[in-house]
Design a protein around this motif. Structure first.
Motif, PDB file in Angstrom:
ATOM      1  N   ALA A  51       0.850  -1.253   0.030  1.00  0.00           N
ATOM      2  CA  ALA A  51      -0.010  -0.155   0.072  1.00  0.00           C
ATOM      3  C   ALA A  51       0.820   1.280  -0.170  1.00  0.00           C
ATOM      4  O   ALA A  51       0.485   2.297  -0.810  1.00  0.00           O
ATOM      5  CB  ALA A  51      -0.760  -0.032   1.232  1.00  0.00           C
ATOM      6  N   ARG A  52       1.937   1.382   0.701  1.00  0.00           N
ATOM      7  CA  ARG A  52       2.846   2.313   0.912  1.00  0.00           C
ATOM      8  C   ARG A  52       3.521   2.454  -0.584  1.00  0.00           C
ATOM      9  O   ARG A  52       3.764   3.882  -1.125  1.00  0.00           O
ATOM     10  CB  ARG A  52       4.127   2.085   1.907  1.00  0.00           C
ATOM     11  CG  ARG A  52       3.597   2.390   3.078  1.00  0.00           C
ATOM     12  CD  ARG A  52       4.590   2.318   4.049  1.00  0.00           C
ATOM     13  NE  ARG A  52       4.250   2.156   5.496  1.00  0.00           N
ATOM     14  CZ  ARG A  52       4.135   1.098   6.311  1.00  0.00           C
ATOM     15  NH1 ARG A  52       4.586  -0.081   6.006  1.00  0.00           N
ATOM     16  NH2 ARG A  52       3.692   1.144   7.307  1.00  0.00           N
ATOM     17  N   VAL A  53       3.915   1.459  -1.237  1.00  0.00           N
ATOM     18  CA  VAL A  53       4.497   1.571  -2.613  1.00  0.00           C
ATOM     19  C   VAL A  53       3.641   2.022  -3.501  1.00  0.00           C
ATOM     20  O   VAL A  53       3.791   3.282  -4.462  1.00  0.00           O
ATOM     21  CB  VAL A  53       5.142   0.206  -2.940  1.00  0.00           C
ATOM     22  CG1 VAL A  53       5.473   0.381  -4.487  1.00  0.00           C
ATOM     23  CG2 VAL A  53       6.428   0.023  -2.176  1.00  0.00           C
ATOM     24  N   LEU A  54       2.263   1.936  -3.533  1.00  0.00           N
ATOM     25  CA  LEU A  54       1.409   2.279  -4.397  1.00  0.00           C
ATOM     26  C   LEU A  54       0.926   3.724  -4.100  1.00  0.00           C
ATOM     27  O   LEU A  54       0.633   4.361  -5.088  1.00  0.00           O
ATOM     28  CB  LEU A  54       0.016   1.204  -4.349  1.00  0.00           C
ATOM     29  CG  LEU A  54       0.230  -0.082  -4.780  1.00  0.00           C
ATOM     30  CD1 LEU A  54      -1.027  -0.907  -4.433  1.00  0.00           C
ATOM     31  CD2 LEU A  54       0.277   0.112  -6.550  1.00  0.00           C
ATOM     32  N   THR A  55       0.782   3.955  -2.877  1.00  0.00           N
ATOM     33  CA  THR A  55       0.773   5.338  -2.526  1.00  0.00           C
ATOM     34  C   THR A  55       1.761   6.402  -3.116  1.00  0.00           C
ATOM     35  O   THR A  55       1.414   7.401  -3.537  1.00  0.00           O
ATOM     36  CB  THR A  55       0.527   5.529  -0.940  1.00  0.00           C
ATOM     37  OG1 THR A  55      -0.541   4.932  -0.655  1.00  0.00           O
ATOM     38  CG2 THR A  55       0.191   7.072  -0.742  1.00  0.00           C
ATOM     39  N   VAL A  56       2.884   6.097  -3.060  1.00  0.00           N
ATOM     40  CA  VAL A  56       4.115   6.819  -3.505  1.00  0.00           C
ATOM     41  C   VAL A  56       4.073   7.040  -4.936  1.00  0.00           C
ATOM     42  O   VAL A  56       4.333   7.985  -5.697  1.00  0.00           O
ATOM     43  CB  VAL A  56       5.533   6.411  -2.846  1.00  0.00           C
ATOM     44  CG1 VAL A  56       6.526   7.059  -3.569  1.00  0.00           C
ATOM     45  CG2 VAL A  56       5.280   6.540  -1.477  1.00  0.00           C
ATOM     46  N   LEU A  57       3.607   5.857  -5.527  1.00  0.00           N
ATOM     47  CA  LEU A  57       3.767   5.870  -7.394  1.00  0.00           C
ATOM     48  C   LEU A  57       2.418   6.810  -7.428  1.00  0.00           C
ATOM     49  O   LEU A  57       2.763   7.586  -8.482  1.00  0.00           O
ATOM     50  CB  LEU A  57       3.296   4.320  -7.527  1.00  0.00           C
ATOM     51  CG  LEU A  57       4.382   3.292  -7.918  1.00  0.00           C
ATOM     52  CD1 LEU A  57       4.129   2.127  -8.045  1.00  0.00           C
ATOM     53  CD2 LEU A  57       5.529   3.949  -8.686  1.00  0.00           C
ATOM     54  N   ARG A  58       1.593   6.723  -6.893  1.00  0.00           N
ATOM     55  CA  ARG A  58       0.367   7.652  -7.181  1.00  0.00           C
ATOM     56  C   ARG A  58       0.620   8.943  -7.173  1.00  0.00           C
ATOM     57  O   ARG A  58       0.118   9.860  -7.919  1.00  0.00           O
ATOM     58  CB  ARG A  58      -0.939   7.219  -6.553  1.00  0.00           C
ATOM     59  CG  ARG A  58      -2.229   7.969  -6.746  1.00  0.00           C
ATOM     60  CD  ARG A  58      -2.549   7.737  -8.178  1.00  0.00           C
ATOM     61  NE  ARG A  58      -3.867   8.688  -8.308  1.00  0.00           N
ATOM     62  CZ  ARG A  58      -4.275   9.044  -9.535  1.00  0.00           C
ATOM     63  NH1 ARG A  58      -3.661   8.545 -10.647  1.00  0.00           N
ATOM     64  NH2 ARG A  58      -5.470   9.485  -9.742  1.00  0.00           N
ATOM     65  N   GLU A  59       1.161   9.334  -5.994  1.00  0.00           N
ATOM     66  CA  GLU A  59       1.783  10.573  -5.486  1.00  0.00           C
ATOM     67  C   GLU A  59       2.585  11.029  -6.684  1.00  0.00           C
ATOM     68  O   GLU A  59       2.470  12.207  -7.165  1.00  0.00           O
ATOM     69  CB  GLU A  59       2.555  10.701  -4.281  1.00  0.00           C
ATOM     70  CG  GLU A  59       1.588  10.733  -3.123  1.00  0.00           C
ATOM     71  CD  GLU A  59       2.261  10.595  -1.784  1.00  0.00           C
ATOM     72  OE1 GLU A  59       3.446  10.592  -1.864  1.00  0.00           O
ATOM     73  OE2 GLU A  59       1.733  10.612  -0.822  1.00  0.00           O
ATOM     74  N   THR A  60       3.798  10.441  -7.173  1.00  0.00           N
ATOM     75  CA  THR A  60       4.376  10.784  -8.061  1.00  0.00           C
ATOM     76  C   THR A  60       3.841  10.801  -9.401  1.00  0.00           C
ATOM     77  O   THR A  60       3.897  12.008 -10.042  1.00  0.00           O
ATOM     78  CB  THR A  60       5.799   9.868  -8.426  1.00  0.00           C
ATOM     79  OG1 THR A  60       5.209   8.753  -8.477  1.00  0.00           O
ATOM     80  CG2 THR A  60       6.529   9.865  -7.177  1.00  0.00           C
TER      81      THR A  60
END
Length: 67
Positions: A51-60
């Motif tokens: 979930a953290r990785v997906l969140t950071v990907l979405r933020e970028t």
């Protein structure tokens, strides 16, 4: 893995990390199904890392579109 560590990674590294975490989750679930899982809390930790990785990907992704 902390969110600050994840934010330091590039997009391609994040994709690789996501693939690695999903593979680990699959293996953990398989171990759980055959009752060989040593630490059941690891499944929850891996899910949160995904979930953290997906969140950071979405933020970028969103910051790239706004720039």
């Amino acid at each position: 893995m902390k969110a600050a560590e994840i934010r330091k990674l590039s997009a391609s590294e994040l994709e690789a990390k996501l693939r690695e975490l999903k593979d680990e989750l699959f293996k953990l679930r398989f171990q759980q199904a055959i009752n060989q899982l040593d630490n059941p809390m690891r499944i929850s930790a891996v899910k949160k890392d995904i979930a953290r990785v997906l969140t950071v990907l979405r933020e970028t992704e969103l910051s790239g579109k706004d720039a």
